[in-house]
Design an enzyme around this catalytic site. Structure first.
Site, mmCIF file in Angstrom:
data_model
loop_
_atom_site.group_PDB
_atom_site.id
_atom_site.type_symbol
_atom_site.label_atom_id
_atom_site.label_comp_id
_atom_site.label_asym_id
_atom_site.label_seq_id
_atom_site.Cartn_x
_atom_site.Cartn_y
_atom_site.Cartn_z
ATOM 1 N N ASN A 1 -0.950 1.639 5.906
ATOM 2 C CA ASN A 1 -0.177 0.612 5.203
ATOM 3 C C ASN A 1 0.293 -0.384 6.249
ATOM 4 O O ASN A 1 0.964 0.001 7.200
ATOM 5 C CB ASN A 1 1.026 1.260 4.508
ATOM 6 C CG ASN A 1 2.033 0.235 4.025
ATOM 7 O OD1 ASN A 1 1.672 -0.901 3.732
ATOM 8 N ND2 ASN A 1 3.296 0.632 3.941
ATOM 9 N N GLY A 2 -0.082 -1.651 6.082
ATOM 10 C CA GLY A 2 0.354 -2.670 7.048
ATOM 11 C C GLY A 2 -0.794 -3.560 7.459
ATOM 12 O O GLY A 2 -1.819 -3.634 6.769
ATOM 13 N N GLU B 1 5.484 -13.655 -13.538
ATOM 14 C CA GLU B 1 4.896 -12.452 -12.935
ATOM 15 C C GLU B 1 4.349 -11.476 -13.973
ATOM 16 O O GLU B 1 3.407 -10.741 -13.686
ATOM 17 C CB GLU B 1 5.850 -11.763 -11.951
ATOM 18 C CG GLU B 1 7.019 -11.031 -12.526
ATOM 19 C CD GLU B 1 7.828 -10.279 -11.450
ATOM 20 O OE1 GLU B 1 9.033 -10.158 -11.621
ATOM 21 O OE2 GLU B 1 7.246 -9.802 -10.446
ATOM 22 N N LYS C 1 10.291 -14.007 -14.061
ATOM 23 C CA LYS C 1 9.871 -12.837 -14.835
ATOM 24 C C LYS C 1 8.669 -13.185 -15.726
ATOM 25 O O LYS C 1 7.728 -12.415 -15.852
ATOM 26 C CB LYS C 1 11.023 -12.338 -15.729
ATOM 27 C CG LYS C 1 12.083 -11.547 -15.004
ATOM 28 C CD LYS C 1 11.602 -10.148 -14.671
ATOM 29 C CE LYS C 1 12.393 -9.506 -13.564
ATOM 30 N NZ LYS C 1 12.276 -10.102 -12.243
ATOM 31 N N LYS D 1 5.345 -4.006 -5.435
ATOM 32 C CA LYS D 1 6.807 -4.029 -5.502
ATOM 33 C C LYS D 1 7.462 -4.268 -4.145
ATOM 34 O O LYS D 1 8.430 -5.001 -4.038
ATOM 35 C CB LYS D 1 7.334 -2.721 -6.102
ATOM 36 C CG LYS D 1 8.820 -2.816 -6.392
ATOM 37 C CD LYS D 1 9.262 -1.833 -7.424
ATOM 38 C CE LYS D 1 10.732 -2.001 -7.731
ATOM 39 N NZ LYS D 1 11.023 -3.235 -8.491
ATOM 40 N N GLU E 1 15.415 -16.909 -12.540
ATOM 41 C CA GLU E 1 15.002 -15.515 -12.680
ATOM 42 C C GLU E 1 14.183 -15.321 -13.963
ATOM 43 O O GLU E 1 13.171 -14.614 -13.972
ATOM 44 C CB GLU E 1 16.246 -14.605 -12.654
ATOM 45 C CG GLU E 1 16.049 -13.155 -13.041
ATOM 46 C CD GLU E 1 15.100 -12.371 -12.138
ATOM 47 O OE1 GLU E 1 14.607 -12.923 -11.151
ATOM 48 O OE2 GLU E 1 14.830 -11.203 -12.466
ATOM 49 N N TRP F 1 -3.084 -2.421 -1.595
ATOM 50 C CA TRP F 1 -2.819 -3.836 -1.892
ATOM 51 C C TRP F 1 -3.584 -4.593 -0.807
ATOM 52 O O TRP F 1 -3.208 -4.563 0.369
ATOM 53 C CB TRP F 1 -1.323 -4.125 -1.823
ATOM 54 C CG TRP F 1 -0.965 -5.483 -2.330
ATOM 55 C CD1 TRP F 1 -0.854 -5.863 -3.635
ATOM 56 C CD2 TRP F 1 -0.667 -6.648 -1.559
ATOM 57 N NE1 TRP F 1 -0.508 -7.188 -3.711
ATOM 58 C CE2 TRP F 1 -0.390 -7.691 -2.462
ATOM 59 C CE3 TRP F 1 -0.607 -6.914 -0.194
ATOM 60 C CZ2 TRP F 1 -0.058 -8.978 -2.048
ATOM 61 C CZ3 TRP F 1 -0.283 -8.193 0.223
ATOM 62 C CH2 TRP F 1 -0.012 -9.207 -0.707
ATOM 63 N N HIS G 1 15.587 -36.198 -13.860
ATOM 64 C CA HIS G 1 14.967 -36.675 -12.616
ATOM 65 C C HIS G 1 13.480 -36.328 -12.545
ATOM 66 O O HIS G 1 12.896 -36.309 -11.471
ATOM 67 C CB HIS G 1 15.721 -36.106 -11.410
ATOM 68 C CG HIS G 1 17.163 -36.483 -11.397
ATOM 69 N ND1 HIS G 1 17.591 -37.771 -11.179
ATOM 70 C CD2 HIS G 1 18.291 -35.752 -11.643
ATOM 71 C CE1 HIS G 1 18.918 -37.820 -11.253
ATOM 72 N NE2 HIS G 1 19.360 -36.598 -11.539
ATOM 73 N N ARG H 1 3.182 -0.068 -5.187
ATOM 74 C CA ARG H 1 2.997 -0.701 -3.880
ATOM 75 C C ARG H 1 1.645 -1.397 -3.755
ATOM 76 O O ARG H 1 1.381 -2.085 -2.760
ATOM 77 C CB ARG H 1 3.129 0.344 -2.764
ATOM 78 C CG ARG H 1 4.430 1.087 -2.771
ATOM 79 C CD ARG H 1 4.477 2.102 -1.659
ATOM 80 N NE ARG H 1 4.574 1.450 -0.371
ATOM 81 C CZ ARG H 1 5.702 1.127 0.235
ATOM 82 N NH1 ARG H 1 6.848 1.415 -0.337
ATOM 83 N NH2 ARG H 1 5.693 0.530 1.404
ATOM 84 N N CYS I 1 0.847 -1.188 0.000
ATOM 85 C CA CYS I 1 0.000 0.000 0.000
ATOM 86 C C CYS I 1 0.890 1.248 0.000
ATOM 87 O O CYS I 1 1.956 1.257 0.598
ATOM 88 C CB CYS I 1 -0.939 0.104 1.201
ATOM 89 S SG CYS I 1 -2.067 -1.272 1.349
HETATM 90 O O1 M6R Z 1 12.725 -5.289 -2.472
HETATM 91 P P1 M6R Z 1 13.208 -6.715 -2.518
HETATM 92 O O2 M6R Z 1 14.396 -6.898 -3.382
HETATM 93 O O3 M6R Z 1 13.441 -7.281 -1.152
HETATM 94 O O4 M6R Z 1 12.020 -7.537 -3.177
HETATM 95 C C1 M6R Z 1 12.057 -8.920 -3.245
HETATM 96 C C2 M6R Z 1 10.987 -9.449 -4.164
HETATM 97 O O5 M6R Z 1 9.719 -9.098 -3.700
HETATM 98 C C3 M6R Z 1 11.146 -8.951 -5.600
HETATM 99 O O6 M6R Z 1 12.412 -9.240 -6.100
HETATM 100 C C4 M6R Z 1 10.086 -9.593 -6.521
HETATM 101 O O7 M6R Z 1 10.317 -10.964 -6.628
HETATM 102 C C5 M6R Z 1 10.084 -8.910 -7.890
HETATM 103 N N1 M6R Z 1 8.754 -8.568 -8.256
HETATM 104 C C6 M6R Z 1 10.648 -9.756 -8.970
HETATM 105 O O8 M6R Z 1 10.641 -9.109 -10.200
#
Ligand code: M6R
Length: 609
Positions: free
Chosen positions: A98-99, A489, A486, A604, A482, A74, A505, A27, A2
């Site tokens: 927020n929280g 997401e 990507k 994020k 990674e 969020w 395996h 956020r 948020c």
């Molecule tokens: O701010 P941070 O690097 O701690 O965030 C960690 C993850 O939430 C962040 O890397 C997330 O996986 C991204 N959306 C990936 O693109």
């Protein structure tokens, strides 16, 4: 999660708040709202979905006033409906939050028993009720807040307005980030400096259990029992221009293209160009500890976890010190017994990820030295760790992390080199070679960025695969993970990352003509093994897109598409191999009509467990 923004002192409070919310939309974007005091009443507008829906409403019916608060949500408690959107308003008290309030159920029962009517499913509304009751009793907003804070359990950052107090705003936090910006004749309070930089570079961070009371021409910081505290006003280095898209259709694309520059900038503070050596002043006073270091732990989440996995290879291979990487959300639940002579590294773009922060705190409780590698300076991890290193990636707005990943890899290379040098595992000529190869990487990255055009065209075809399997070995295994993250997401497609040697395996059974296999196999010491793993998959009908070293005919012959990267040392390959994977995900997501910068269900900065 948020985003919250408050503004006092500007006639255009609505504009400042909405503009601020736009920068904080990363956020959360389930709903948004504003509440503005016009000197007499607080008026409120809320809308379900992205901020653009609220903007439409406000364009039709603007709210005037020079004091206001806003929120982009969020969802945690209750679905993403207008009823649950913030600000919540009870009596004359309006609140954004927020929280998570953990004793939500208990407070709700208590309020209902006391005759309060509850309108939403949120925990935030309960804060508004509690403060409203106290404002009525005391007619003092600050005292009311002080009396309510001890009732709240959990992590929260809250902004409060009261109709009876047309020139006041109170903000308090117990964990989530909250900053005050001191602009000309106005104050802006927000979850992130992005909402503040267009107006001022002078800011103060609220620490845990702190309160700020802002009035027309003055402000005061307090501990949550209202003891006044001195607060340092700091000048931030990020500029308003960094928050713009600069002509790119997506922040993510802009950030992908910024990577060569960001990487070069990330190296600057840690390299002596003349001597081509690594300099880490933050570690200098720990040299004797480093010499006796028995164990390194890296703890992080998501993309930062994968950079930690690359870090594990780098640190063990270069420095010879044992290194273990953990997913932060699991780490503390296995009750780790940390080795005494160890160093725990947290990696986090935001510096606020709740699980990673909890890991850092656990290490501190066990007396283990902590090092944070963050992008956001002054973030919680940055403030709480013993040693601070920075990604220096600049502002990253796209929810999908790109340039922060690249920059964390560059610092991990330097850290591995530094530790290796200190403990006698790296000769001066090896150190110079490492520095030289890192300095040359940005220009190699430029050449790989030309695959943008390829993926813009190929996306139409790639989007029809039923799934993607990403394979790599050694330091390229985390890159496979990674790449898969990507695609998941952004494109919401099924994607998995695997260590290529693991295929036999189980995952080989997934292979058919509708499954794309993305193979990352640059020439390194595991190249031959990686190719035989690929051949096994190819023999079963795998449709291979490969990323390999320039002129690699063997890999090219196994692939439908072969994307070459320049020939570089093993530790540099990840920088180059990840770029095509970022571009692939972005263009497939765009071809599918998805919002690249704000993928569904995500935010994020994950400040909840
Ligand atoms: O701010 P941070 O690097 O701690 O965030 C960690 C993850 O939430 C962040 O890397 C997330 O996986 C991204 N959306 C990936 O693109």
């Amino acid at each position: 999660m948020c985003g919250i923004v408050g503004c006092l002192g500007r006639e255009d409070a609505q504009e400042v708040i909405v503009k601020g919310l736009k920068t904080l939309e990363y956020r959360g974007y389930d709903s948004a709202g504003v509440a503005i005091h016009n000197g007499e009443f607080i008026n409120r507008s809320r809308a379900r979905g992205k901020l653009v829906n609220l903007e439409k409403k406000l364009n039709e019916e603007p709210i005037r006033g020079n004091l206001g608060i806003g929120h982009t949500r969020w969802a945690t408690h209750g679905p993403a409906t207008e009823k649950n959107a913030h600000p919540h308003m009870i009596g004359g008290v309006s609140v954004v939050h927020n929280g998570i309030i953990e004793n939500y159920a208990e407070l709700r029962d208590e309020l209902i028993a006391g005759g309060s009517e509850i309108y939403s499913d949120t925990d935030t509304e309960l804060i508004a009720h509690l403060i409203n009751i106290k404002v009525k009793q005391t007619n003092d907003l600050l005292t009311a807040v002080k009396e309510v804070i001890p009732r709240l359990q959990g992590a929260y950052a809250v902004l409060v307005l009261s109709e009876r107090h047309p020139d006041e705003m109170v903000a308090f936090t117990n964990g989530p980030p909250l900053l005050v910006g001191f602009a000309e004749k106005s104050f802006i309070v927000a979850s992130d400096m992005l909402a503040i930089v267009p107006y001022t570079k002078n800011i103060a961070y609220l620490s845990e259990n702190e309160v700020v009371h802002i009035q027309k021409d003055s402000y005061k910081f307090y501990s949550n029992d209202l003891k006044p505290i001195d607060k340092k006003i700091e000048e931030i280095s990020w500029s308003a221009e960094q928050v713009e898209k600069s002509g790119y259709p997506y922040y993510m694309l802009k950030e992908i293209f910024e990577q060569p520059r960001s990487m070069a900038k990330s190296l600057e503070p840690y390299i002596n160009i003349e001597t081509q050596s690594i300099e880490m002043p933050a570690l200098e006073s720990y040299v004797s500890d480093i010499k006796s270091l028995e164990q390194i732990y890296i703890v992080s989440c998501g993309t930062s976890f994968y950079s930690g996995m690359v870090g594990e290879y780098l640190l063990e291979k270069m420095s010879g010190v044992s290194c273990k990487v953990d997913i932060a959300s699991e780490f503390r639940y296995r009750s780790p017994k940390l080795v005494k002579n160890s160093l725990l590294i947290v990696i986090s773009q935001s510096g606020e990820t709740a699980d990673t922060l909890a890991a850092l705190r656990l290490a501190k409780e066990q007396g283990v030295r902590t090092l944070s590698l963050c992008n956001v300076q002054h973030s919680s991890m940055d403030r709480e760790s013993d040693i601070q290193l920075y990604m220096n990636a600049g502002v990253e707005i796209g929810v999908a992390s790109t340039k922060a990943f690249i920059c964390s890899l560059s610092i991990l290379n330097l850290l591995a080199g530094y530790i290796a040098k200190v403990n006698g595992n790296m000769k001066p000529e090896e150190e110079r070679a490492l520095v030289k190869s890192l300095l040359a990487t940005p220009s190699h990255m430029e050449s790989v960025l030309t695959y943008d055009k390829f993926f813009a065209e190929a996306a139409e075809r790639l989007k029809d695969y039923k799934g993607f399997l990403y394979l790599g070995r050694g330091v390229n295994f985390p890159i496979a993970l990674e790449g898969a993250l990507k695609l998941k997401e952004l494109a919401y497609m099924h994607a998995e990352g695997y260590a290529a040697g693991e295929m036999k395996h189980g995952p080989l059974a997934l292979i058919d003509e509708q499954m794309a296999v993305v193979m990352i196999a640059p020439k390194d010491d595991l190249y031959d093994k990686a190719i035989s793993n690929l051949e096994t998959a190819k023999a079963r009908g795998a449709q291979v897109i490969s990323i390999g070293t320039v002129n690699d005919e063997r890999l090219k012959n196994l692939s439908i598409n072969f994307l070459s990267i320049p020939e570089v040392p093993w530790n540099i390959n990840p920088f180059l191999a990840v770029i095509p994977l970022q571009l692939l995900s972005l263009h497939v997501a765009s071809a599918l009509g998805h919002d690249v910068d704000q993928p569904r269900n995500l935010a994020k900065s994950v400040t909840v467990e």
